[in-house]
Design a protein around this motif. Structure first.
Motif, PDB file in Angstrom:
ATOM      1  N   UNK A  47       0.853  -1.181   0.000  1.00 33.10           N
ATOM      2  CA  UNK A  47       0.000   0.000   0.000  1.00 33.10           C
ATOM      3  C   UNK A  47       0.891   1.234   0.000  1.00 33.10           C
ATOM      4  N   UNK A  49      -0.307   4.231  -0.896  1.00 37.75           N
ATOM      5  CA  UNK A  49      -1.201   5.388  -0.900  1.00 37.75           C
ATOM      6  C   UNK A  49      -1.455   5.881   0.522  1.00 37.75           C
ATOM      7  N   UNK A  50      -1.710   4.951   1.434  1.00 36.50           N
ATOM      8  CA  UNK A  50      -2.019   5.334   2.807  1.00 36.50           C
ATOM      9  C   UNK A  50      -0.823   6.029   3.444  1.00 36.50           C
ATOM     10  N   UNK A  51      -1.137   6.815   4.481  1.00 33.96           N
ATOM     11  CA  UNK A  51      -0.091   7.336   5.354  1.00 33.96           C
ATOM     12  C   UNK A  51       0.713   6.130   5.847  1.00 33.96           C
ATOM     13  N   UNK A  83      -4.318  -2.505  13.203  1.00 34.12           N
ATOM     14  CA  UNK A  83      -5.169  -1.305  13.240  1.00 34.12           C
ATOM     15  C   UNK A  83      -4.859  -0.437  14.449  1.00 34.12           C
ATOM     16  N   UNK A 175      -0.027   6.200  10.459  1.00 31.57           N
ATOM     17  CA  UNK A 175      -1.419   5.850  10.137  1.00 31.57           C
ATOM     18  C   UNK A 175      -2.085   5.101  11.271  1.00 31.57           C
TER      19      UNK A 175
ATOM     20  N   UNK B 516      -7.875   4.216  -2.542  1.00 30.53           N
ATOM     21  CA  UNK B 516      -7.769   3.566  -1.235  1.00 30.53           C
ATOM     22  C   UNK B 516      -8.324   4.440  -0.122  1.00 30.53           C
ATOM     23  N   UNK B 517      -8.270   5.753  -0.319  1.00 34.46           N
ATOM     24  CA  UNK B 517      -8.770   6.675   0.700  1.00 34.46           C
ATOM     25  C   UNK B 517      -8.975   8.040   0.036  1.00 34.46           C
ATOM     26  N   UNK B 551     -10.849   9.433  14.959  1.00 40.31           N
ATOM     27  CA  UNK B 551      -9.559   8.786  14.708  1.00 40.31           C
ATOM     28  C   UNK B 551      -9.438   7.692  15.763  1.00 40.31           C
ATOM     29  N   UNK B 578      -6.035   8.410   7.482  1.00 36.84           N
ATOM     30  CA  UNK B 578      -5.511   8.394   6.106  1.00 36.84           C
ATOM     31  C   UNK B 578      -4.894   7.029   5.857  1.00 36.84           C
ATOM     32  N   UNK B 579      -5.663   6.011   6.168  1.00 35.26           N
ATOM     33  CA  UNK B 579      -5.179   4.641   6.127  1.00 35.26           C
ATOM     34  C   UNK B 579      -6.242   3.786   5.430  1.00 35.26           C
ATOM     35  N   UNK B 580      -5.788   2.966   4.502  1.00 37.66           N
ATOM     36  CA  UNK B 580      -6.679   2.122   3.687  1.00 37.66           C
ATOM     37  C   UNK B 580      -7.528   1.203   4.564  1.00 37.66           C
ATOM     38  N   UNK B 624     -13.182  -0.705  14.524  1.00 35.85           N
ATOM     39  CA  UNK B 624     -12.105   0.041  13.884  1.00 35.85           C
ATOM     40  C   UNK B 624     -10.739  -0.293  14.431  1.00 35.85           C
TER      41      UNK B 624
END
Lengths: 189, 655
Positions: A47, A49-51, A83, A175, B516-517, B551, B578-580, B624
């Protein structure tokens, strides 16, 4: 003797048939590599794209090559891409170098994987604690609960923040949580 | 000694036979029971499917995304119906997507998805899908898998002959299934013949943004327009529509609309129509239809009512439309990859009709007409027909192509897929379906470049194919391997709603384009809070706006006081992640409107009108993080005339 020869013959014949079978299935065998598809779990997700997550940030930092090597040796990469949210107090290479001679080399041995994982996990806390968050914890007299069950005290002195005795020298938002770079390896009391 | 040899021989024979038997089974001659059949649809854990299948959700109003060959369901994209899971049609941002000239319509009947094309090949930019009941066409992004636009079709009723694209996606078409008075008027239904009209709409597509615009309508005779497909290659510039009810009946249609020996395929020269538009040869008719666009930057949809439409009368413009006589109420109207053959599936006929585009042009040039219908020339069947697939089956519905010179037609009544050869019209193979197949889908099967590896049959009747679930059974799709001479049934899988049609595309054409975001810095929502420092609560009379963020793993603010009974409280929630694949949800006890599911970088809004005093919790509905269960907050609601001041905090502090 003859019987033995016959048995070998059977074996060979059977193998021959099995090989024939396999060659008929060439196409399907390509899609059945189950066990090796994602050996590292979430850490192997591609990935760009993500932070960046905690592991990716640490891996990109020259000052943390010892920490990253230790994380890999302890095989806890996926914990750092989970996560979360996680806060990692990340000792620099200098911090590891300051340990008694031979400590790091010894911990990196495969047989000490468990000890190494415990030491590293003591540097990770569930939750997001950036500079503001650490100051808030100190102000409210709350300790930070670490993933090993230890509680670390946060001491603020002017602009200086210490966690479990280690000084925070930089803070990076990622992230999946926060990296606080520290100047010391946080060892158990 | 002798004994040993005998035994060994027996073992030898036995084991070899066993192994050979094992081999035989692996070679697939046991049909769907063979173990290699399972392997051919097995996609190992962590591996990806080879194709996307975008399957119409029928009366659910949605579009379902599956993988092939596994048949796994990945997503149900809300299109024409509200969707509680994604808050589509419930949150403040997407309600406008379902606005129509009839007001807010919370459901739809989605039919025929079609993927955008460039040079007659699938390009993976967008998928279009039509709504039959309240005539509309939607455009869905294949980067976000979100519905980005819906346009209503005026003068139409039953938007069935839709949403097929031309070979460079210049237009998406929409032919009305039910003809109606145009403009609508209070007349007797008995006046159908001659007074009812069938509008065929050409909706232009902006090649940069994908935005749709109703370019023009051709006002056709009052037949039923069923399906359509574009000319391609040599026939590019033409669009072909199947018709039934050329009898113009208006009651007991199952009998009265089946009287004529032949109905028509209407061939429309849309390049000619473009010339007419450019020359001003059209009428402007008052209309009222909704055009709804979702803006990815404001994360908000807006609805605009359009007030007029350009209309062309084909009787006044020779060369625009021709009728090709085609037996018995044709349903499918399918053009082969070369663009030469137009296949009509007369659903009450036992044979399939293949018209030749070359023959058609020749007949037009030589003006070999067999009369006209409402001023539109009718060509001679014998002049245009290229071949007939005889005795193919019963109840032909729809044909797709494999790019290797073969065609595959579904037969509803005889429940089968029949493979036949384009050009020789001979039947090559037939396989049963379970049961009563409607449409068929080969990825790219209606383009210049089909990917002829799999065919997906979408069946109308399920009966005993799955574990029973009371009187209502899921609809069913069946996957065939069509790479060999004979078709092989590989898999059954259940589908959402009634799969009228599907569009398939190689995954490699879609995967690299995935969003992705949403970038937080590009978020232009009027109520965005891009950091916790920007969170606040404002009051204007009884209207309260909460600018909230999420968040892992908290809301900011998470303690709010000063709300009063009778307030209208807007929760504008921005997901700061800012995470997929890290959305957050929010739901509020007593909210009659919606919960939210907010993608990273996105802002969404729901309204809560508290009716009781007290302290009321809200929480994150999408697991989450490790501290998801801690992700919650409280709102204090005071009596209507209370003086409790507005206050918003996180951990006792205002950000």
């Amino acid at each position: 003797m003859k019987a033995v020869t016959s048995k070998i013959l059977i074996l060979l014949l059977s193998i021959g048939v099995l090989v024939a079978c396999n060659s008929n299935q060439k196409e399907s065998s390509e899609t059945t590599s189950v066990a090796t598809s994602h050996p590292k779990g979430q850490a192997s997700v591609e990935d760009d794209v993500s932070q960046k997550n905690i592991l990716q940030v640490a891996a990109g930092s020259e000052a943390h090559s010892t920490l990253v090597a230790a994380v890999q040796a302890a095989e806890i990469e996926h914990v750092l891409v989970n996560a979360g949210p996680l806060t990692v107090f990340a000792p620099t290479n200098d911090a590891f170098a300051a340990l008694p001679d031979g400590t790091v080399e010894n911990l990196l041995k495969p047989e000490n994987k468990g000890d190494l994982a415990t030491i590293l996990t003591r540097h990770a806390a569930p939750g997001s604690f950036n500079v503001e968050g650490l100051k808030r914890e100190a102000r409210k007299g709350r300790k930070i609960y670490m993933a090993t069950g230890d509680y670390l005290e946060v001491v603020v002195d002017g602009d200086e923040i210490r966690v479990g005795g280690a000084k925070v020298i930089a803070t990076i938002q990622t992230s999946n949580g926060i990296i606080n770079v520290v100047d010391k390896v946080i060892l158990p009391n | 000694m002798k004994h040993t040899i005998k035994n060994t021989l027996a073992v030898l024979l036995g084991s070899t036979l066993l192994l050979i038997a094992g081999c035989t089974q692996n070679n697939g001659s046991n049909g769907a029971l063979g173990s290699d059949i399972a392997q051919r649809v097995y996609v190992a854990p962590g591996e990806h499917d080879e194709f996307y299948a975008l399957v119409s959700g029928g009366f659910s109003g949605q579009l379902a995304v599956y993988g092939l060959p596994s048949g796994r369901l990945f997503r149900v994209i809300p299109v024409f119906s509200v969707d509680a899971e994604k808050a589509y049609g419930f949150n403040e941002e997407t309600k406008a997507m379902l606005n129509t000239s009839y007001g807010f319509i919370p459901w739809g009947d989605s039919h025929h998805p079609d993927i955008s094309q460039t040079n007659g090949e699938l390009d993976g930019r967008w998928v279009f899908i039509n709504e039959n009941n309240t005539p509309r066409i939607a455009r869905i992004s294949l980067s976000t898998f979100e519905t980005e636009e819906i346009i209503e079709i005026p003068n139409s009723a039953g938007n069935h002959s839709s949403s097929f694209v031309t070979e460079n996606s210049e237009y998406v078409v929409a032919g009305t299934r039910f003809s109606v008075p145009v403009p609508q008027q209070d007349i007797s239904i008995d006046e159908y013949k001659g007074k009812f009209k069938g509008a065929i709409s050409f909706i232009g597509v902006d090649q940069e943004t994908g935005h749709m615009d109703l370019s023009f309508q051709i006002m056709m005779p009052g037949f039923n327009y069923d399906l359509a497909h574009p000319g391609r290659g040599k026939s590019h510039g033409w669009m072909f529509f199947s018709t039934y009810n050329t009898e113009e009946a208006n009651s007991l249609m199952e009998v009265n609309a089946s009287q004529n020996d032949k109905d028509f395929i209407a061939a429309i020269n849309w390049k000619k129509a473009e010339e007419l538009i450019a020359a001003g040869e059209f009428d402007v008719m008052p209309a009222n239809y909704a055009h709804n666009v979702y803006d990815e930057s404001t994360h908000t949809a807006t609805s605009t009512m359009k007030k007029e439409v350009r209309v062309i009368d084909p009787a006044k413009h020779p060369g625009l439309v021709y009728f090709l006589p085609t037996p018995k109420s044709p349903h499918g109207c399918d053009v082969d990859p070369t663009g030469e053959y137009i296949i009509g599936s007369g659903k009450l006929s036992a044979a399939l009709t293949a018209h030749s585009f070359t023959n058609m042009l020749d007949a037009i040039e030589n003006e070999k007409f067999d009369g006209d219908a409402y001023g539109i020339p009718i060509l001679n069947y014998d002049d245009v027909v290229a071949g007939v697939v005889q005795q193919a089956g019963l109840g032909p519905l729809h044909t797709e192509f494999d790019g290797k010179g073969n065609a595959y037609t579904t037969f509803f009544i005889s429940s089968e897929v029949v493979k036949w050869k384009v050009g020789t019209w001979e039947v090559l193979d037939r396989q049963p379906t379970y049961y009563s197949v409607g449409h068929l889908m080969i990825p790219g099967g209606n383009s210049r470049k089909p990917f002829g590896k799999y065919a997906l049959a979408m069946n109308k009747i399920t009966k005993d194919r799955y574990l029973p679930t009371g009187p209502e059974l899921t609809q069913s799709a069946q996957l065939y391997d069509i790479s060999g001479d004979k078709m092989e049934l590989l898999l059954d899988f259940p589908t959402v709603g009634e799969p009228h049609y599907a569009a398939g595309i190689p995954a490699d054409l879609i995967k690299p384009k995935q969003v992705k975001l949403y970038k937080l810095e590009d978020n232009n929502h009027p109520y965005v809070a891009k950091s916790e420092q920007e969170t606040k609560v404002t009051r204007n009379g009884n209207e309260v706006h909460i600018y909230m963020t999420t968040i892992r793993s908290h809301f900011a603010p998470d303690n709010i006081e000063g709300i009063r009974v009778g307030d209208k409280v807007y929760f504008h929630v921005t997901n700061l992640e800012q995470d997929y694949d890290v959305p957050h949800g929010i739901s509020m006890i007593g909210a009659n409107t919606s919960e939210l599911l907010i993608m990273p970088g996105q802002t969404e809004t729901f309204v809560w009108e508290p009716k009781q005093i007290g302290v009321w919790p809200f929480y994150c509905t999408d697991f989450c993080s490790a501290l998801h269960q801690e992700m919650q907050g409280y709102v204090r609601v005071s009596p209507k005339n209370s003086n409790v001041p507005l206050k918003w905090t996180l951990d006792g502090e205002t950000r």
